[in-house]
Design a protein around this motif. Structure first.
Motif, short mmCIF file in Angstrom:
data_model
loop_
_atom_site.label_atom_id
_atom_site.label_comp_id
_atom_site.label_asym_id
_atom_site.label_seq_id
_atom_site.Cartn_x
_atom_site.Cartn_y
_atom_site.Cartn_z
N GLU A 40 45.40 37.67 42.31
CA GLU A 40 44.46 37.17 41.31
C GLU A 40 43.09 37.82 41.49
O GLU A 40 42.44 38.19 40.51
N ASP A 41 42.64 37.94 42.75
CA ASP A 41 41.35 38.57 43.01
C ASP A 41 41.34 40.03 42.56
O ASP A 41 40.36 40.49 41.96
N THR A 44 41.20 40.10 38.73
CA THR A 44 39.86 39.77 38.26
C THR A 44 38.93 40.96 38.46
O THR A 44 38.15 41.30 37.56
N ASN A 48 36.95 43.05 35.54
CA ASN A 48 35.50 43.19 35.57
C ASN A 48 35.07 44.65 35.62
O ASN A 48 34.03 45.01 35.10
#
Length: 76
Positions: A40-41, A44, A48
């Motif tokens: 998930e990190d 993300t 970004n």
């Protein structure tokens, strides 16, 4: 090894095997959660990285199927 420990401590071997199984299930679950969080990190961070803002407006480069590209300005 379970049988030796079971005899030494007077505990049924099935109980020791159950404890070992429970321990590894817990470890596997924690590792899965950790891997999911890392995924998930990374997702993300990737999202970004793709976003660019100039003067409060999002700059989005859209690449059509041809080799050319155009810029689309969107208000944030």
């Amino acid at each position: 090894m379970c049988n030796k420990s079971a005899k030494e401590y007077g505990i049924p071997a099935s109980t020791i095997k159950g404890w070992i199984s429970s321990y590894w299930e817990k470890e596997e679950c924690e590792l899965q959660k950790e891997l999911e969080k890392k995924r998930e990190d990374r997702a993300t961070a990737a999202r970004n990285r793709k976003r660019r803002f100039v003067n409060g407006r999002e700059l989005k480069v859209v690449r059509p199927t041809s080799s050319s590209a155009y810029i689309d300005w969107r208000i944030k």
